[in-house]
Design a protein around this motif. Structure first.
Motif, PDB file in Angstrom:
ATOM      1  N   LYS A 267      48.376 -55.864  43.215  1.00 55.81           N
ATOM      2  CA  LYS A 267      49.060 -56.577  42.397  1.00 55.81           C
ATOM      3  C   LYS A 267      48.627 -56.516  40.911  1.00 55.81           C
ATOM      4  CE  LYS A 267      51.363 -61.232  41.696  1.00 55.81           C
ATOM      5  NZ  LYS A 267      50.849 -61.315  40.402  1.00 55.81           N
ATOM      6  N   VAL A 268      49.373 -56.319  39.877  1.00 52.20           N
ATOM      7  CA  VAL A 268      48.783 -56.706  38.698  1.00 52.20           C
ATOM      8  C   VAL A 268      48.038 -58.023  38.161  1.00 52.20           C
ATOM      9  CG1 VAL A 268      49.399 -56.539  36.016  1.00 52.20           C
ATOM     10  CG2 VAL A 268      50.177 -54.843  37.664  1.00 52.20           C
ATOM     11  N   VAL A 269      47.192 -58.243  37.768  1.00 51.03           N
ATOM     12  CA  VAL A 269      46.432 -59.611  37.388  1.00 51.03           C
ATOM     13  C   VAL A 269      47.137 -60.307  36.369  1.00 51.03           C
ATOM     14  CG1 VAL A 269      44.479 -60.860  37.055  1.00 51.03           C
ATOM     15  CG2 VAL A 269      44.173 -58.804  38.181  1.00 51.03           C
ATOM     16  N   ASP A 270      47.811 -61.549  36.565  1.00 51.64           N
ATOM     17  CA  ASP A 270      48.704 -62.172  35.576  1.00 51.64           C
ATOM     18  C   ASP A 270      47.729 -62.955  34.654  1.00 51.64           C
ATOM     19  OD1 ASP A 270      50.864 -61.497  36.825  1.00 51.64           O
ATOM     20  OD2 ASP A 270      50.667 -63.349  38.190  1.00 51.64           O
ATOM     21  N   LYS A 271      48.184 -63.315  33.597  1.00 51.04           N
ATOM     22  CA  LYS A 271      47.352 -63.912  32.574  1.00 51.04           C
ATOM     23  C   LYS A 271      46.688 -65.263  33.193  1.00 51.04           C
ATOM     24  CE  LYS A 271      47.631 -65.868  27.670  1.00 51.04           C
ATOM     25  NZ  LYS A 271      48.797 -66.105  26.663  1.00 51.04           N
ATOM     26  N   GLU A 272      45.406 -65.491  32.564  1.00 50.65           N
ATOM     27  CA  GLU A 272      44.591 -66.699  33.172  1.00 50.65           C
ATOM     28  C   GLU A 272      44.758 -66.638  34.756  1.00 50.65           C
ATOM     29  OE1 GLU A 272      43.078 -68.543  31.077  1.00 50.65           O
ATOM     30  OE2 GLU A 272      43.835 -67.669  29.365  1.00 50.65           O
ATOM     31  N   ALA A 273      44.596 -65.505  35.564  1.00 50.21           N
ATOM     32  CA  ALA A 273      44.348 -65.662  36.920  1.00 50.21           C
ATOM     33  C   ALA A 273      43.240 -64.786  37.281  1.00 50.21           C
ATOM     34  CB  ALA A 273      45.833 -64.888  37.640  1.00 50.21           C
ATOM     35  N   SER A 274      42.649 -65.135  38.402  1.00 51.22           N
ATOM     36  CA  SER A 274      41.522 -64.412  38.925  1.00 51.22           C
ATOM     37  C   SER A 274      41.676 -63.302  39.808  1.00 51.22           C
ATOM     38  CB  SER A 274      40.623 -65.406  39.623  1.00 51.22           C
ATOM     39  OG  SER A 274      41.189 -65.883  40.880  1.00 51.22           O
ATOM     40  N   LEU A 275      40.944 -62.479  40.073  1.00 48.54           N
ATOM     41  CA  LEU A 275      41.255 -61.459  41.030  1.00 48.54           C
ATOM     42  C   LEU A 275      41.456 -61.687  42.446  1.00 48.54           C
ATOM     43  CD1 LEU A 275      38.695 -58.718  39.689  1.00 48.54           C
ATOM     44  CD2 LEU A 275      40.808 -58.835  39.172  1.00 48.54           C
ATOM     45  N   GLU A 276      40.714 -62.978  42.932  1.00 49.76           N
ATOM     46  CA  GLU A 276      40.877 -63.546  44.052  1.00 49.76           C
ATOM     47  C   GLU A 276      42.417 -64.123  44.259  1.00 49.76           C
ATOM     48  OE1 GLU A 276      38.985 -66.815  46.932  1.00 49.76           O
ATOM     49  OE2 GLU A 276      37.958 -65.984  45.320  1.00 49.76           O
ATOM     50  N   GLU A 277      42.981 -64.729  43.175  1.00 50.95           N
ATOM     51  CA  GLU A 277      44.214 -65.238  43.424  1.00 50.95           C
ATOM     52  C   GLU A 277      45.208 -63.894  43.435  1.00 50.95           C
ATOM     53  OE1 GLU A 277      43.417 -69.384  40.920  1.00 50.95           O
ATOM     54  OE2 GLU A 277      44.138 -67.546  39.731  1.00 50.95           O
ATOM     55  N   ALA A 278      44.997 -63.230  42.638  1.00 46.02           N
ATOM     56  CA  ALA A 278      46.010 -61.908  42.568  1.00 46.02           C
ATOM     57  C   ALA A 278      46.032 -61.242  43.925  1.00 46.02           C
ATOM     58  CB  ALA A 278      45.666 -60.859  41.628  1.00 46.02           C
ATOM     59  N   ALA A 279      44.604 -61.240  44.694  1.00 45.42           N
ATOM     60  CA  ALA A 279      44.780 -60.391  45.912  1.00 45.42           C
ATOM     61  C   ALA A 279      45.261 -61.300  47.148  1.00 45.42           C
ATOM     62  CB  ALA A 279      43.274 -60.250  46.257  1.00 45.42           C
ATOM     63  N   VAL A 280      45.413 -62.273  46.930  1.00 48.90           N
ATOM     64  CA  VAL A 280      46.141 -63.357  47.916  1.00 48.90           C
ATOM     65  C   VAL A 280      47.377 -63.147  47.593  1.00 48.90           C
ATOM     66  CG1 VAL A 280      46.498 -65.775  48.599  1.00 48.90           C
ATOM     67  CG2 VAL A 280      44.132 -64.787  48.472  1.00 48.90           C
ATOM     68  N   ALA A 281      48.126 -63.228  46.378  1.00 50.62           N
ATOM     69  CA  ALA A 281      49.410 -62.988  45.996  1.00 50.62           C
ATOM     70  C   ALA A 281      50.037 -61.646  46.430  1.00 50.62           C
ATOM     71  CB  ALA A 281      49.423 -63.301  44.278  1.00 50.62           C
ATOM     72  N   ALA A 282      49.052 -60.635  46.375  1.00 52.45           N
ATOM     73  CA  ALA A 282      49.580 -59.309  46.653  1.00 52.45           C
ATOM     74  C   ALA A 282      49.997 -59.294  48.264  1.00 52.45           C
ATOM     75  CB  ALA A 282      48.351 -58.349  46.552  1.00 52.45           C
ATOM     76  N   VAL A 283      49.309 -59.910  49.089  1.00 48.25           N
ATOM     77  CA  VAL A 283      49.601 -59.972  50.542  1.00 48.25           C
ATOM     78  C   VAL A 283      50.873 -60.913  50.542  1.00 48.25           C
ATOM     79  CG1 VAL A 283      48.929 -60.518  52.938  1.00 48.25           C
ATOM     80  CG2 VAL A 283      47.368 -59.173  51.145  1.00 48.25           C
ATOM     81  N   ALA A 284      50.716 -62.203  50.183  1.00 50.44           N
ATOM     82  CA  ALA A 284      51.711 -63.371  50.270  1.00 50.44           C
ATOM     83  C   ALA A 284      53.251 -62.994  49.841  1.00 50.44           C
ATOM     84  CB  ALA A 284      51.234 -64.642  49.747  1.00 50.44           C
ATOM     85  N   GLY A 285      53.168 -62.062  48.576  1.00 52.29           N
ATOM     86  CA  GLY A 285      54.265 -61.878  48.175  1.00 52.29           C
ATOM     87  C   GLY A 285      55.081 -60.478  48.349  1.00 52.29           C
ATOM     88  N   HIS A 286      54.316 -59.788  49.153  1.00 59.19           N
ATOM     89  CA  HIS A 286      54.807 -58.389  49.975  1.00 59.19           C
ATOM     90  C   HIS A 286      56.087 -58.313  50.297  1.00 59.19           C
ATOM     91  CE1 HIS A 286      54.810 -54.218  51.386  1.00 59.19           C
ATOM     92  NE2 HIS A 286      53.892 -54.110  50.598  1.00 59.19           N
ATOM     93  N   PRO A 287      57.008 -57.519  49.965  1.00 61.32           N
ATOM     94  CA  PRO A 287      58.346 -57.637  51.035  1.00 61.32           C
ATOM     95  C   PRO A 287      58.095 -57.497  52.550  1.00 61.32           C
ATOM     96  CG  PRO A 287      58.506 -56.024  48.925  1.00 61.32           C
ATOM     97  CD  PRO A 287      57.066 -56.509  49.264  1.00 61.32           C
ATOM     98  N   CYS A 288      57.279 -56.874  52.651  1.00 65.75           N
ATOM     99  CA  CYS A 288      56.957 -56.515  54.308  1.00 65.75           C
ATOM    100  C   CYS A 288      56.357 -57.774  54.762  1.00 65.75           C
ATOM    101  CB  CYS A 288      56.463 -55.339  54.685  1.00 65.75           C
ATOM    102  SG  CYS A 288      57.363 -54.025  54.080  1.00 65.75           S
ATOM    103  N   ASN A 289      55.826 -58.861  54.171  1.00 65.30           N
ATOM    104  CA  ASN A 289      55.202 -59.648  54.910  1.00 65.30           C
ATOM    105  C   ASN A 289      56.010 -60.623  55.691  1.00 65.30           C
ATOM    106  OD1 ASN A 289      53.187 -61.869  55.386  1.00 65.30           O
ATOM    107  ND2 ASN A 289      52.525 -62.011  53.556  1.00 65.30           N
ATOM    108  N   LYS A 290      55.809 -60.772  56.869  1.00 71.99           N
ATOM    109  CA  LYS A 290      56.615 -61.870  57.786  1.00 71.99           C
ATOM    110  C   LYS A 290      55.728 -63.029  57.958  1.00 71.99           C
ATOM    111  CE  LYS A 290      57.804 -62.171  62.510  1.00 71.99           C
ATOM    112  NZ  LYS A 290      58.064 -61.627  63.881  1.00 71.99           N
ATOM    113  N   ASP A 291      54.448 -63.148  58.190  1.00 72.38           N
ATOM    114  CA  ASP A 291      53.667 -64.436  58.528  1.00 72.38           C
ATOM    115  C   ASP A 291      52.272 -64.042  58.099  1.00 72.38           C
ATOM    116  OD1 ASP A 291      53.362 -63.347  60.723  1.00 72.38           O
ATOM    117  OD2 ASP A 291      54.209 -64.902  61.899  1.00 72.38           O
ATOM    118  N   LEU A 292      51.767 -63.251  57.562  1.00 72.27           N
ATOM    119  CA  LEU A 292      50.517 -62.732  57.570  1.00 72.27           C
ATOM    120  C   LEU A 292      49.687 -63.503  56.150  1.00 72.27           C
ATOM    121  CD1 LEU A 292      49.206 -59.164  58.000  1.00 72.27           C
ATOM    122  CD2 LEU A 292      48.269 -60.502  55.957  1.00 72.27           C
ATOM    123  N   THR A 293      48.626 -64.047  56.752  1.00 72.26           N
ATOM    124  CA  THR A 293      47.608 -64.751  55.918  1.00 72.26           C
ATOM    125  C   THR A 293      46.451 -64.247  55.820  1.00 72.26           C
ATOM    126  OG1 THR A 293      47.124 -66.466  57.607  1.00 72.26           O
ATOM    127  CG2 THR A 293      48.989 -67.022  55.855  1.00 72.26           C
TER     128      THR A 293
END
Length: 251
Positions: free
Chosen positions: A152-178
């Motif tokens: 995921k592209v890192v949003d303004k004022e966001a950290s790499l760790e937050e973007a990594a979690v959002a890349a998984v949470a916001g993926h269209p194929c994600n059912k309930d993966l954390t």
């Protein structure tokens, strides 16, 4: 959430020495660790049995002392069977009542691996714990460019760790993966410089992908656009230049 020191205040202000800038992207490597120990090789099991027989035959202990030692070894053997140690330093020679209680605890200890994978219903064929339980597997997803790690592209004022979690949470194929990010800093960086024509079109020099390592907490993806692969299988899907960046950091 603990924030990474790789904070990207504004990706359009990260200059590369010219009037163009780099785009920051966070890619997460989701690892599911081994779920159980592989079965013992028959030849090795026979060798260990022969060594134990020779040790007993050549022992100078009396029958009473051998029986007492055997009883103590049975207790240790039971612990080894239920929680095989990852290394020879993990298993104490004696254990307390708290350790004995842990033997009956269904929760898996992080320091030991069971002999068999987790029990699931017969109708469940998609549980991630059943996929290659003897080795680590990594999550890859299918995009228009091919197979890659979730990113995921890192949003303004966001950290790499937050973007990594959002890349998984916001993926269209994600059912309930954390996931749980285990690397406060990126384990590797991949640089993709655009062609001059594309630079003029996007006003970007290229994209820098920061790889963050994480472990599976639970759940799974759904659909046909994802796979769980071992380290050796990644070379069949991931591009060579990306794999060259992350392979030394994978088990």
């Amino acid at each position: 959430m603990r924030r990474s020191c790789y904070l990207v205040p504004n990706v359009t202000r990260i200059l590369s020495g010219r009037h163009l800038s780099w785009q920051a992207q966070s890619s997460v490597i989701v690892e599911r660790p081994p779920q159980c120990q592989p079965p013992l090789d028959p030849l090795l099991a026979k060798y260990q049995q022969m060594r134990e027989t020779l040790r007993t035959e050549r022992s100078v202990y009396s029958d009473f002392e051998l029986a007492a030692e055997s009883k103590r070894e049975d207790i240790i053997k039971e612990r080894k069977q239920k929680f095989p140690p990852k290394s020879k330093y993990d298993l104490p020679e004696y254990f307390s009542s708290a350790d004995e209680k842990a033997l009956l605890d269904p929760t898996q200890n992080d320091d030991y691996l069971p002999l068999k994978p987790q029990q699931t219903s017969h109708s469940d064929t998609t549980t991630v714990h059943l996929i290659k339980p003897y080795s680590s597997v990594f999550l890859i997803v299918k995009t228009e460019e091919g197979w890659t790690f979730p990113h995921k592209v890192v949003d303004k004022e966001a950290s790499l760790e937050e973007a990594a979690v959002a890349a998984v949470a916001g993926h269209p194929c994600n059912k309930d993966l954390t996931v749980r990010v285990t690397s406060g800093l990126p384990i590797s960086v991949h640089t993709n410089k655009y062609s001059k024509r594309y630079q003029q079109h996007t006003e970007l020099t290229g994209v820098k992908t920061f790889f963050m390592k994480s472990k599976l907490d639970g759940g799974n993806f759904t659909g046909d656009s994802f796979r769980w692969c071992t380290k050796d299988e990644l070379s069949d899907f991931i591009s060579k230049d990306v794999l060259k960046c992350v392979e030394p950091c994978l088990k």
